[in-house]
Design a protein around this motif. Sequence first.
Motif, mmCIF file in Angstrom:
data_model
loop_
_atom_site.group_PDB
_atom_site.id
_atom_site.type_symbol
_atom_site.label_atom_id
_atom_site.label_comp_id
_atom_site.label_asym_id
_atom_site.label_seq_id
_atom_site.Cartn_x
_atom_site.Cartn_y
_atom_site.Cartn_z
ATOM 1 N N ASP A 79 0.727 -1.410 -0.002
ATOM 2 C CA ASP A 79 -0.120 -0.073 -0.116
ATOM 3 C C ASP A 79 0.896 1.056 0.074
ATOM 4 O O ASP A 79 0.625 2.137 -0.762
ATOM 5 C CB ASP A 79 -0.878 0.052 1.241
ATOM 6 C CG ASP A 79 -1.921 -1.080 0.990
ATOM 7 O OD1 ASP A 79 -2.197 -1.394 -0.014
ATOM 8 O OD2 ASP A 79 -2.753 -1.236 2.042
ATOM 9 N N ASN B 267 3.645 1.819 -1.302
ATOM 10 C CA ASN B 267 4.437 1.771 -2.485
ATOM 11 C C ASN B 267 3.536 1.868 -3.696
ATOM 12 O O ASN B 267 4.017 1.480 -4.774
ATOM 13 C CB ASN B 267 5.721 0.827 -2.529
ATOM 14 C CG ASN B 267 6.553 0.954 -1.693
ATOM 15 O OD1 ASN B 267 7.626 1.970 -1.920
ATOM 16 N ND2 ASN B 267 6.489 0.311 -0.438
ATOM 17 N N ASN B 268 2.396 1.666 -3.479
ATOM 18 C CA ASN B 268 1.413 1.791 -4.628
ATOM 19 C C ASN B 268 1.372 0.542 -5.538
ATOM 20 O O ASN B 268 1.530 0.632 -6.876
ATOM 21 C CB ASN B 268 1.497 3.084 -5.474
ATOM 22 C CG ASN B 268 1.090 4.266 -4.767
ATOM 23 O OD1 ASN B 268 0.175 4.280 -4.357
ATOM 24 N ND2 ASN B 268 1.874 5.312 -4.798
ATOM 25 N N GLU C 108 -0.272 -3.066 -6.234
ATOM 26 C CA GLU C 108 -1.504 -3.827 -6.160
ATOM 27 C C GLU C 108 -1.088 -5.361 -6.274
ATOM 28 O O GLU C 108 -0.465 -5.950 -7.343
ATOM 29 C CB GLU C 108 -2.429 -3.716 -7.507
ATOM 30 C CG GLU C 108 -3.795 -4.128 -7.296
ATOM 31 C CD GLU C 108 -4.754 -3.892 -8.471
ATOM 32 O OE1 GLU C 108 -5.798 -4.484 -8.346
ATOM 33 O OE2 GLU C 108 -4.341 -3.005 -9.098
#
Length: 333
Positions: free
Chosen positions: A60, A62-63, A65
């Motif tokens: 989350d 570090n973006n 998915e």
Amino acid sequence: MMKKSKILELREKAKNFKKKIVLPEGDDKRVLRAGVFLATQGIAEITILGNNEKIKNIADENNIELKDVTIVNPVKHLKFKELADAYYNLRKYKGMTQEEAEKILKEMPVFFGAMMVNAGLMDGFVAGASTTTANVARGAIQCLKIDKAVGTISSAFIMEVENSNYGENGLFIFADCGIIPLPSVRQLAGIAISSSDLFYKLFGVKARTALLSYSTKGSAESETINIIRGALEEVKQKRPDIMVDGELQLDAAIVPEVAKIKCPESVIAGKANVLIFPNLEAGNIGYKIVQRLANARAVGPIMLGLEKPCSDLSRGCDWEDIVDAVTITSLRA
């Protein structure tokens, strides 16, 4: 026009097999990014080890998915006890207790990942982004069987130099760059054999293997040169199918014009694509010089000489280095 990278082409090749690879370092954002890329691109089936909540938080932050990957907490794995028992049975002759075996698998995910490979739950493992080479090597050696046909555990780097006519249009394997400090005759022969086989397996091109030295065909004499000559004879005896020569200076190994002067009768003829260094210092320094000064792509260290594949990583690697290491491990499986 720039030629397409042979290393990048391997990613497409790996999609045909889609092997199961475990990444033990789930608390590293580079590993998470690489794992998701590998899984979503269909290069390999990826299992990442670690605490589920911690991994989710890192993703989350570090973006990232977490798509198409499997997250496994070793301690909660249904087969933890079975794998711990198996590890204990492998090491009890060294004095390890059952409790020590369980403690190691709980605290050192690389060992748990290696035991998953040992048990056939995974096809290979890749680690080293945040684990020392010594611990990755120990995990591999203790948990995976040595390939008796080779008899030597070593490591190799795949090196790709852009706009180069040397080697296989800039493509090489360098070995040993990470495991054996001062190889014996038997060990150096094993390094040459396993590295030659790796080049052919990955690229479908026959290896032309040079045993490197500061001497070319008797231009100097020393004990280390005698080891190289002994290794050459052992490779020829064990594997007459391998195209190999030594001892050769680097220029005689890779430059045809120099080979015509220094070793005109050599079967390599200045066209070596597999370079075997006489010791670990030379190998490690050599690959880093080429990587930094020639801006070469370096993938490895790839662990050789085991019955099942695994790969180490440099702790300075980026996420694409991990992708390449997993790709090669998948193809070897």
